[in-house]
Design a protein around this motif. Structure first.
Motif, PDB file in Angstrom:
ATOM      1  N   HIS A 106       0.832  -1.204   0.000  1.00 15.65           N
ATOM      2  CA  HIS A 106       0.000   0.000   0.000  1.00 15.65           C
ATOM      3  C   HIS A 106       0.868   1.257   0.000  1.00 15.65           C
ATOM      4  O   HIS A 106       0.617   2.197  -0.768  1.00 15.65           O
ATOM      5  CB  HIS A 106      -0.910   0.012   1.236  1.00 15.65           C
ATOM      6  CG  HIS A 106      -2.034  -0.967   1.196  1.00 15.65           C
ATOM      7  ND1 HIS A 106      -1.870  -2.308   1.441  1.00 15.65           N
ATOM      8  CD2 HIS A 106      -3.360  -0.792   0.948  1.00 15.65           C
ATOM      9  CE1 HIS A 106      -3.042  -2.913   1.359  1.00 15.65           C
ATOM     10  NE2 HIS A 106      -3.966  -2.018   1.058  1.00 15.65           N
ATOM     11  N   PHE A 107       1.873   1.275   0.872  1.00 19.47           N
ATOM     12  CA  PHE A 107       2.690   2.494   0.995  1.00 19.47           C
ATOM     13  C   PHE A 107       3.477   2.779  -0.288  1.00 19.47           C
ATOM     14  O   PHE A 107       3.596   3.926  -0.712  1.00 19.47           O
ATOM     15  CB  PHE A 107       3.627   2.393   2.198  1.00 19.47           C
ATOM     16  CG  PHE A 107       2.900   2.284   3.509  1.00 19.47           C
ATOM     17  CD1 PHE A 107       1.838   3.114   3.811  1.00 19.47           C
ATOM     18  CD2 PHE A 107       3.266   1.317   4.450  1.00 19.47           C
ATOM     19  CE1 PHE A 107       1.139   2.997   5.020  1.00 19.47           C
ATOM     20  CE2 PHE A 107       2.584   1.198   5.648  1.00 19.47           C
ATOM     21  CZ  PHE A 107       1.518   2.028   5.936  1.00 19.47           C
ATOM     22  N   ARG A 140      -3.748   9.095  -1.062  1.00 19.55           N
ATOM     23  CA  ARG A 140      -4.075   9.214   0.374  1.00 19.55           C
ATOM     24  C   ARG A 140      -5.011   8.099   0.831  1.00 19.55           C
ATOM     25  O   ARG A 140      -4.883   7.589   1.950  1.00 19.55           O
ATOM     26  CB  ARG A 140      -4.673  10.602   0.642  1.00 19.55           C
ATOM     27  CG  ARG A 140      -3.598  11.678   0.585  1.00 19.55           C
ATOM     28  CD  ARG A 140      -4.138  13.082   0.619  1.00 19.55           C
ATOM     29  NE  ARG A 140      -3.023  14.031   0.474  1.00 19.55           N
ATOM     30  CZ  ARG A 140      -3.137  15.237  -0.052  1.00 19.55           C
ATOM     31  NH1 ARG A 140      -4.306  15.656  -0.505  1.00 19.55           N
ATOM     32  NH2 ARG A 140      -2.086  16.032  -0.133  1.00 19.55           N
ATOM     33  N   SER A 141      -5.904   7.700  -0.046  1.00 18.07           N
ATOM     34  CA  SER A 141      -6.817   6.596   0.281  1.00 18.07           C
ATOM     35  C   SER A 141      -6.044   5.282   0.455  1.00 18.07           C
ATOM     36  O   SER A 141      -6.275   4.515   1.408  1.00 18.07           O
ATOM     37  CB  SER A 141      -7.859   6.465  -0.835  1.00 18.07           C
ATOM     38  OG  SER A 141      -8.608   5.293  -0.677  1.00 18.07           O
ATOM     39  N   ILE A 142      -5.098   5.025  -0.451  1.00 21.90           N
ATOM     40  CA  ILE A 142      -4.292   3.800  -0.369  1.00 21.90           C
ATOM     41  C   ILE A 142      -3.401   3.832   0.872  1.00 21.90           C
ATOM     42  O   ILE A 142      -3.252   2.818   1.576  1.00 21.90           O
ATOM     43  CB  ILE A 142      -3.440   3.632  -1.652  1.00 21.90           C
ATOM     44  CG1 ILE A 142      -4.328   3.446  -2.892  1.00 21.90           C
ATOM     45  CG2 ILE A 142      -2.456   2.472  -1.506  1.00 21.90           C
ATOM     46  CD1 ILE A 142      -5.096   2.151  -2.938  1.00 21.90           C
ATOM     47  N   LEU A 174      -2.051   2.168   6.561  1.00 24.49           N
ATOM     48  CA  LEU A 174      -1.913   2.505   7.985  1.00 24.49           C
ATOM     49  C   LEU A 174      -2.910   1.731   8.847  1.00 24.49           C
ATOM     50  O   LEU A 174      -2.641   1.471  10.026  1.00 24.49           O
ATOM     51  CB  LEU A 174      -2.080   4.014   8.190  1.00 24.49           C
ATOM     52  CG  LEU A 174      -0.908   4.851   7.661  1.00 24.49           C
ATOM     53  CD1 LEU A 174      -1.286   6.313   7.559  1.00 24.49           C
ATOM     54  CD2 LEU A 174       0.323   4.670   8.572  1.00 24.49           C
ATOM     55  N   ALA A 175      -4.047   1.356   8.270  1.00 28.98           N
ATOM     56  CA  ALA A 175      -4.984   0.506   9.016  1.00 28.98           C
ATOM     57  C   ALA A 175      -4.368  -0.867   9.280  1.00 28.98           C
ATOM     58  O   ALA A 175      -4.607  -1.478  10.329  1.00 28.98           O
ATOM     59  CB  ALA A 175      -6.287   0.367   8.239  1.00 28.98           C
ATOM     60  N   PHE A 232       3.617   2.425  11.142  1.00 25.36           N
ATOM     61  CA  PHE A 232       4.525   2.776  10.044  1.00 25.36           C
ATOM     62  C   PHE A 232       4.676   4.288   9.938  1.00 25.36           C
ATOM     63  O   PHE A 232       3.694   5.030   9.979  1.00 25.36           O
ATOM     64  CB  PHE A 232       3.991   2.218   8.722  1.00 25.36           C
ATOM     65  CG  PHE A 232       4.918   2.414   7.560  1.00 25.36           C
ATOM     66  CD1 PHE A 232       5.907   1.477   7.290  1.00 25.36           C
ATOM     67  CD2 PHE A 232       4.817   3.526   6.740  1.00 25.36           C
ATOM     68  CE1 PHE A 232       6.774   1.638   6.218  1.00 25.36           C
ATOM     69  CE2 PHE A 232       5.680   3.702   5.658  1.00 25.36           C
ATOM     70  CZ  PHE A 232       6.664   2.758   5.404  1.00 25.36           C
ATOM     71  N   THR A 233       5.911   4.749   9.799  1.00 28.94           N
ATOM     72  CA  THR A 233       6.204   6.172   9.617  1.00 28.94           C
ATOM     73  C   THR A 233       7.295   6.339   8.557  1.00 28.94           C
ATOM     74  O   THR A 233       8.032   5.386   8.262  1.00 28.94           O
ATOM     75  CB  THR A 233       6.705   6.827  10.916  1.00 28.94           C
ATOM     76  OG1 THR A 233       7.942   6.203  11.295  1.00 28.94           O
ATOM     77  CG2 THR A 233       5.695   6.711  12.047  1.00 28.94           C
TER      78      THR A 233
END
Length: 400
Positions: free
Chosen positions: A335-336, A352-354, A359-360, A365-366
């Motif tokens: 995803h990231f 941003r949606s992906i 993040l869900a 993750f950062t």
């Protein structure tokens, strides 16, 4: 009855073309050899299996006679300039079909295709047999060490999330508690640590790579020719700045098991991390040739996406990342990376949606975690990563 025990019955030559007999028998023999490489399997020898050639068989009776849980049977049929191979796997206790598939190929490629067909069948059956054994183990009132191992492996095959990996790790720990000498459970437990490190699920991924390396070196002391142990050790070395050593380990694993498609995937990852992005896709295509529907293929697609991103072929990268998520959404890092590529071409809403979906799956993750855990010191690789940080920022991933 032994776990994951199977007999490969001689495939039927429908149409009776004697010129095809050589190919049909070759598929049967090669499959018998290749299935015996599956961890935890017990495969009846070809001499016994060939006594059933040309006979009508009852799967349940064969299960009783040979003391096996599964029967694999199939047929080859030629029609004009094409041929079709059908295969089906039957549970001998219930008589029900566990899996069936077919392959259509040009007849001219028959013998050339034999190895590829066998590899595809063996890789598909590997995942199907693990799933079938895991389902069987769930019904067992007192699961043994191998039951627990298969349940853990089935979870690993579903994706790379903290929840799946935690549950799988627990199954492997329980398996090793019952049987400390269970090498397959030890290798699978090491794979959990490799997955945590590979997916940036910790602030210090190297502690997980070190744990995996220690375990794998222990396994290789007892089983020096274990293909997956060599492959996973290679994966660790690739991601801890010993790329050439890691690629050599992966090549050794392929010399021990030619069907280990994931080893080609890791070689592709090694090429990406050594900034040889143009070479990555070729290795992934080889993995997909051997195992086009592999449970790990979503990772291989991500590796190509990263390589395309590295050489600023951003729209191509988007195609590979999108396919990765279509294959398996249980992987935050896919995803990231997808969000990064979308952001870099200005598709900010989808990016941003992906990223939110990623993040869900992995709330910890950062960008900082991603930045400090660079898996190599190649200056070109490091320079290319700078673009990714910018894409992650645009996609709304927290700085950390």
């Amino acid at each position: 009855m032994p776990h994951l025990s199977i007999v490969v019955l001689p495939f039927a030559n429908i149409g009776g073309d004697p010129a095809q007999d050589y190919f049909v028998d070759g598929v049967t023999e090669s499959l018998t050899t290749d299935l015996s490489r599956i961890a935890g399997s017990f495969v009846i020898g070809r001499n016994t299996a060939f006594t059933f050639k040309g006979k009508a068989v009852d799967a349940r009776q064969i299960g009783r006679d040979l003391n096996v849980r599964y029967v694999l049977e199939g047929s080859v049929q030629r029609g004009g300039n094409r041929f079709r191979l059908n295969a089906q796997l039957t549970d001998t206790e219930t008589g029900s079909h566990v899996w069936a598939d077919r392959f259509d190929k040009p007849a001219a490629e028959l013998l050339d295709m034999q190895d590829e067909i066998v590899s595809r069948l063996a890789n598909t059956l590997n995942a199907e047999l693990i799933a079938a054994e895991a389902r069987r183990a769930e019904r067992s009132p007192r699961p043994d060490a191998m039951d627990l191992y298969f349940q853990g492996r089935a979870l690993q095959n579903r994706g790379v999330t903290r929840a799946l990996l935690t549950e799988a790790r627990d199954f492997f720990a329980r398996s090793l508690a019952l049987d400390p000498g269970n090498i397959e459970a030890a290798v699978a437990a090491a794979q959990v640590e490799v997955s945590v490190g590979s997916a940036f699920m910790a602030d210090d991924v190297n502690t997980h790579f070190q744990a995996a390396e220690t375990a794998l070196n222990g396994v290789l002391l007892h089983a020096p020719d274990h293909p997956r142990a060599h492959m996973l050790l290679g994966a660790v070395q690739i991601q801890t700045n010993r790329i050439e050593n890691g690629i050599a380990q992966c090549r050794r694993s392929l010399a021990l098991d030619r069907n280990l498609a994931d080893a080609h995937g890791f070689i592709g990852l090694g090429k990406y991390q050594s900034a040889r992005c143009e070479e990555v896709e070729g290795h992934i295509q080889e993995a997909l040739r051997l195992s086009p529907r592999d449970t790990r293929a979503f990772l291989w697609y991500m590796f190509v996406g990263l390589a395309k991103l590295g050489i600023k072929q951003d729209h191509e990268a988007i195609g590979w990342f999108r396919r990765s998520l279509e294959l398996n959404r249980n992987h935050a890092l896919s995803h990231f990376h997808f969000a990064t590529a979308l952001a870099l071409v200005g598709e900010l809403n989808e990016a941003r949606s992906i990223a939110e979906a990623g993040l869900a799956l992995d709330p910890g993750f950062t960008i900082r975690r991603y930045r400090i855990n660079a898996k190599g010191d190649n200056p070109v690789y490091l320079a290319r990563r700078q673009r990714y940080f910018e894409g992650l920022r645009l996609a709304g991933v927290p700085e950390g």
